[in-house]
Design a protein around this motif. Structure first.
Motif, PDB file in Angstrom:
ATOM      1  N   ILE A 271     -18.319  74.823 109.029  1.00 31.82           N
ATOM      2  CA  ILE A 271     -19.527  75.655 108.902  1.00 31.82           C
ATOM      3  C   ILE A 271     -19.472  76.461 107.603  1.00 31.82           C
ATOM      4  N   GLN A 274     -20.161  74.395 104.524  1.00 34.62           N
ATOM      5  CA  GLN A 274     -21.500  73.816 104.420  1.00 34.62           C
ATOM      6  C   GLN A 274     -22.572  74.888 104.243  1.00 34.62           C
ATOM      7  N   ASN A 275     -22.161  76.141 104.335  1.00 34.36           N
ATOM      8  CA  ASN A 275     -23.156  77.211 104.294  1.00 34.36           C
ATOM      9  C   ASN A 275     -23.195  77.918 102.945  1.00 34.36           C
ATOM     10  N   CYS A 277     -22.034  80.601 102.224  1.00 29.69           N
ATOM     11  CA  CYS A 277     -20.796  81.369 101.991  1.00 29.69           C
ATOM     12  C   CYS A 277     -20.147  80.992 100.664  1.00 29.69           C
ATOM     13  N   LEU A 336     -26.955  85.471 107.582  1.00 27.71           N
ATOM     14  CA  LEU A 336     -27.283  84.044 107.454  1.00 27.71           C
ATOM     15  C   LEU A 336     -27.869  83.485 108.741  1.00 27.71           C
ATOM     16  N   LEU A 338     -26.373  83.337 111.676  1.00 26.59           N
ATOM     17  CA  LEU A 338     -25.359  82.565 112.408  1.00 26.59           C
ATOM     18  C   LEU A 338     -25.447  82.853 113.902  1.00 26.59           C
ATOM     19  N   ASP A 342     -21.031  80.185 116.091  1.00 27.40           N
ATOM     20  CA  ASP A 342     -20.703  79.878 114.696  1.00 27.40           C
ATOM     21  C   ASP A 342     -19.944  81.036 114.053  1.00 27.40           C
TER      22      ASP A 342
END
Ligand code: CUA
Length: 354
Positions: A271, A274-275, A277, A336, A338, A342
């Motif tokens: 996660i 892919q984000n 971050c 985000l 989440l 997550d």
């Protein structure tokens, strides 16, 4: 006792007690002056020198307070009007050359006493030779609102936790990419402004192994109060081990961790990578190379999160990655959106990065 005196005492006595209570924080322990932000028990060379400067000025001021206060009360009592001679006026000394010259001389002497330790401290603090020859150099950058620490010779980066060996002179190169901050570890060294487009340099040295509280000391915006950091002072061997660990590429430490937890860490890693971050954070050994936020390569080894707002626990971290903008006033880390699961997975991943 006449009525006026009784009234004076009934007003003075309780308010004096109240003031004493307020000044002590209503706690006898407050008189020890040994809180985490107290500079009265210095643990470093510079802090000790700076305390000397303060104490000399303080004692001179206390002396002035008692001498002038004593003269004031002496005059009040000695020259008070007495029944029968209300019209008498004491001899007037206004314009006395001897008194004027005497006062100037006294204050020249007092200011000289205060000046000597100040000038001495300035020469020690600003000694270029010491700054140039320090055994350890750390580049310090003030962000909104956290601290970046980079060790150019060791090739490591960390955030909000400055590690140094005990008894070693350390030089800091201080800069900011936004507003003015101020570097301050009250027990060990302080303070120096951290200014955009200007390199400020200082040296300092810690005498004692331990963890010391640092704080931004210049009002810099909404989360100024939440711009803290820790100074971790190690024995030389422990510092070398810390440097070695930080220099290794980040990896989730999963030895001895049960399979369910490993699965959670792996999910968190996926996660995270892919984000958004990765746009702001670096985790060495991955494609997360962002520079705007703290380097997270060895995040799991840190004691606190969000520049000293909470301890680095799974619960606090999961809440923080889910709602940063709500939990820290003015935080540049966005929410985000989440889910709870997550956020918990990302927290598990980050904590595994030792
Ligand atoms: Cu940075 Cu106050």
């Amino acid at each position: 006792m006449d009525r006026n005196r009784l009234l004076t005492w009934t007003l003075w006595a309780p308010s004096t007690l109240l003031m004493a209570g307020l000044l002590s924080g209503c706690s006898p322990a407050a008189w020890d002056m040994d809180g985490p932000m107290s500079f009265f028990q210095p643990q470093g060379t510079l802090a000790a020198i700076q305390l000397d400067v303060l104490m000399v000025a303080l004692w001179v001021c206390i002396g002035i307070f008692f001498v002038t206060g004593g003269l004031y009360f002496y005059t009040l009592i000695r020259y008070r009007s007495r029944p029968g001679d209300e019209a008498r006026i004491p001899a007037q000394l206004h314009g006395s050359t001897a008194i004027e010259i005497g006062l100037v001389a006294i204050f020249v002497v007092l200011l000289t006493i205060i000046m000597v330790p100040n000038v001495r401290a300035l020469f020690i603090m600003d000694d270029l030779d010491t700054i140039e020859r320090a055994e350890l150099v750390v580049d310090v950058k003030g962000y909104q609102w956290w601290w970046g620490f980079e060790y150019p010779a060791q090739g490591i980066r960390t955030a909000n936790e400055l590690h140094i060996p005990v008894g070693t002179k350390v030089t800091l190169n201080l800069t900011s990419d936004n507003v003015i901050h101020s570097f301050w570890v009250p027990k060990v060294a302080g303070k120096l402004d951290v200014i955009p487009n200007q390199l400020n340099r200082m040296w300092f040295e810690a005498d004692t192994v331990g963890v010391f509280q640092g704080q931004c000391a210049e009002l810099c915006g909404a989360s100024h109060a939440n711009m803290r950091f820790l100074l971790v002072v190690h024995e030389q061997a422990d510092f070398d081990a810390w440097v070695e660990a930080q220099a290794r590429p980040a990896r989730p430490v999963t030895e001895g961790v049960d399979p369910a937890q490993v699965a959670l860490i792996e999910r968190g890693r996926a996660i995270f990578l892919q984000n958004a971050c990765i746009g702001c954070h670096t985790v060495s050994g991955t494609h997360a190379l962002g520079q705007a936020g703290p380097d997270l390569s060895h995040f799991g080894s840190r004691r606190e999160i969000a520049a000293g707002m909470w301890g680095n626990t799974h619960t606090a971290l999961a809440a923080w990655v889910q709602h940063p903008a709500d939990l820290k006033e003015g935080s540049l880390m966005p929410n985000l959106g989440l889910s709870d699961d997550d956020a918990a997975a990302i927290a598990a991943y980050l904590l595994s990065l030792k």
